[in-house]
Design a protein around this motif. Structure first.
Motif: not given
Ligand code: ASP
Ligand code: MG
Length: 436
Positions: A311-333
Motif C-alpha cells: 500500500y505504501k507509496l514509494g517503498v520500491l523507490a526507497d529500496i532501489a535507491s538504497l541498493l543503488r548506493e551500495a552498488e547492488v544490482n537487482i535482477y528481478s523483483v
C-alpha cells in the motif's frame, strides 16, 4: 593471434577493428587491483604481465624489426601501468578510478601486438586507445555506458580519415573516457559493446563479433550436450539472453547496433566456417519460436517484509535507491502486500542487508543459493500453454520453483530454482521445448 589477424586480413572491405585483452589478462589485472599491494607485489606482477606480452610478440611476429618496435610500444604502456600501481601502493588506496584505469591495460597492450602483426602481413594498421580516440562515456566507474552523440561526433571524422588513408585502426575495447577525462570501463566482456558503439558511429552495416564459441546456443552445452546453435535472434532476444546468463556477448551490445540498424554476426575464431548467430531486427514476420534457455547461478533472494508494504507509496523507490548506493544490482523483483522479494548476486547479500537495515527495514529474510532460468523467444507472449508445459516439466523432476517473473519483456520469462536443481530442471525444460 595469427588466427585473429588472418580473419581481419581476409575481410577485404574497409573496416575498423576493436580488440579485447589477451585471454586471462583482464582477470589478472582485476585480481591484482582488488586490494592494496606492496612494492614487491607490484614488481613481480609487472614482470609477469610484461613477460606474457613480450613472449607473444616473439611468437607471433617474425621479423626482428617488427618485434623490437612492438616491444618498445609495449614498454611505454607498461611504464604507465607500473607507475599507477606504485602510486596506489604508496597511498595505500584502491578506489574506483584507479581500478578502472588499471583494468583497461589488457586492451592497451593487445592492440599493439595485433596491429604489429597486421603490418607484418602487409595491412597498414595502427593501435588506437579508445580514450584518446574519444569514446565518451557517462562516467560511471565499472559499468559505464557510451554517450553515443558525443562519441559519434568525436570519433567519426578521425576514423573516416584513417580509412581513407588506407589504415586499419585497431581500437581498444572495454573502456572509454568520462566527460571529465578519467577512464571508465563497460564491465566484463565490454569490448563487444565498444565495437557496437564504434560500428554505430561509423554508420557500419555489419558488426562481426568473433568469439571462441559458435554464437548463441539453445542452452548451455555444458549442461545439455545436445544444445543446438541458433542461426538468428532479434535484438531483444539476444539482449535478454545475454543479460540472464548466456555469456556470449555483453548485454549492452545490442543497443548501439539496434539504433544504427546494424546486423550483428557472432562467429567463432576457431571455426570461421560455422554459421554462428545473426542478430538483427526480426521484422513483422519474424521467427516466433522459443529460441533458448539461459541460466544464471550464484543468486540470492532478499525478502523485505512490512505491514501493508504493497500500500505504501514509494517503498520500491526507497529500496532501489538504497541498493543503488551500495552498488547492488537487482535482477528481478516481485511484490505482494506484505513482502518485496528481490533477486541479487549472492556476493552482494551482506551489503544489501546492511544498507537496508540502516535504511530502516526491520524485517528481512535472505535465501542463498538460487539459480535463475530464463526462457527467451519473440513468440513467448503468444504461445498459449507454454508456462504450464515448462512448470510441468520442472515439477516432474521434483524441483521447486521460487520466484516467477513474466510479462515485463514480451520475449523473456524467468523463474528461480535451487542452485542444486538447476542442471536437472534445465535438462527437463530443454527436452520439453526442443525435444532433445
Ligand atoms: N577484456 C575485458 C574482459 O575480459 C573486456 C572483454 O573481454 O571484452 O572482460
Ligand atoms: Mg573477454
Amino acid at each position: 593471434m595469427r588466427q585473429v589477424a588472418g580473419i581481419i586480413v581476409a575481410e577485404k572491405e574497409k573496416k575498423a577493428v576493436v580488440l579485447s585483452a589477451v585471454s586471462g589478462v583482464t582477470e589478472m589485472l582485476v585480481q591484482f587491483i582488488s586490494c592494496t599491494r606492496t612494492e614487491e607485489d607490484v614488481d613481480s606482477f609487472m614482470k609477469a604481465i610484461s613477460k606474457l606480452h613480450t613472449d607473444l610478440v616473439d611468437d607471433a611476429l617474425t621479423t626482428e624489426k617488427c618485434q623490437a618496435l612492438a616491444v618498445e610500444e609495449l614498454v611505454a604502456k607498461l611504464v604507465k601501468l607500473e607507475r599507477m600501481l606504485y602510486g596506489s601502493c604508496y597511498i595505500e588506496e584502491v578506489n574506483p578510478r584507479i581500478r578502472d584505469y588499471v583494468q583497461c591495460f589488457g586492451e592497451r597492450l593487445s592492440v599493439i601486438i595485433v596491429a604489429a602483426l597486421l603490418n607484418e602481413m602487409g595491412i597498414k594498421a595502427k593501435p588506437v586507445d579508445a580514450d584518446e580516440l574519444g569514446i565518451i562515456t557517462d562516467g560511471e566507474y565499472g559499468t559505464a555506458m557510451v554517450n553515443m552523440e558525443a562519441t559519434r561526433s568525436t570519433i567519426r571524422p578521425k576514423l573516416m580519415k584513417g580509412l581513407q588513408d588506407g589504415v586499419t585502426p585497431v581500437i581498444t575495447g572495454f573502456f572509454g573516457r568520462a566527460p571529465e577525462g578519467s577512464v571508465t570501463v563497460f564491465g566484463r566482456n565490454g569490448s563487444d559493446y565498444s565495437a557496437a558503439a564504434v560500428a554505430n558511429a561509423m554508420g557500419a552495416s555489419v558488426l562481426e563479433i568473433w568469439k571462441d564459441v559458435d554464437g548463441f546456443m539453445s542452452v548451455d552445452p555444458k549442461i545439455v550436450p545436445s544444445a543446438r546453435p541458433i542461426p538468428q535472434l532479434s535484438y531483444d532476444e539476444a539482449a535478454e539472453l545475454a543479460y540472464f546468463g548466456a555469456k556470449v556477448v555483453h548485454p549492452m551490445t545490442m543497443e548501439p547496433a539496434r539504433s544504427g540498424n546494424i546486423e550483428i554476426r557472432v562467429k567463432n575464431v576457431f571455426r570461421p566456417e560455422a554459421p554462428g548467430t545473426a542478430i538483427k531486427d526480426s521484422g513483422k514476420n519474424g521467427d516466433m519460436s522459443i529460441k533458448s534457455i539461459s541460466c544464471m547461478k550464484n543468486l540470492s533472494l532478499v525478502k523485505v517484509f512490512g505491514e501493508g508494504t504493497g500500500y505504501k507509496l514509494g517503498v520500491l523507490a526507497d529500496i532501489a535507491s538504497l541498493l543503488r548506493e551500495a552498488e547492488v544490482n537487482i535482477y528481478s523483483v516481485v511484490t505482494s502486500l506484505t513482502c518485496i522479494a528481490l533477486l541479487v548476486d549472492k556476493k552482494d547479500v551482506a551489503k544489501a542487508q546492511k544498507v537496508l537495515t540502516e535504511g530502516g527495514v526491520t524485517r528481512m529474510e535472505t535465501h542463498a543459493n538460487f539459480a535463475l532460468m530464463c526462457i527467451v523467444g519473440e513468440g513467448l507472449g503468444y504461445h498459449k500453454g507454454l508456462a504450464s508445459r515448462v512448470f510441468k516439466a520442472v515439477a516432474k523432476e521434483g524441483v521447486n520453483v521460487g520466484l516467477i517473473s513474466a510479462g515485463a519483456s514480451l520475449v523473456a520469462y524467468h523463474f528461480t530454482v535451487d542452485e542444486a536443481d538447476l542442471d536437472k530442471a534445465t535438462r527437463a525444460v530443454h527436452e520439453e521445448l526442443f525435444g532433445c
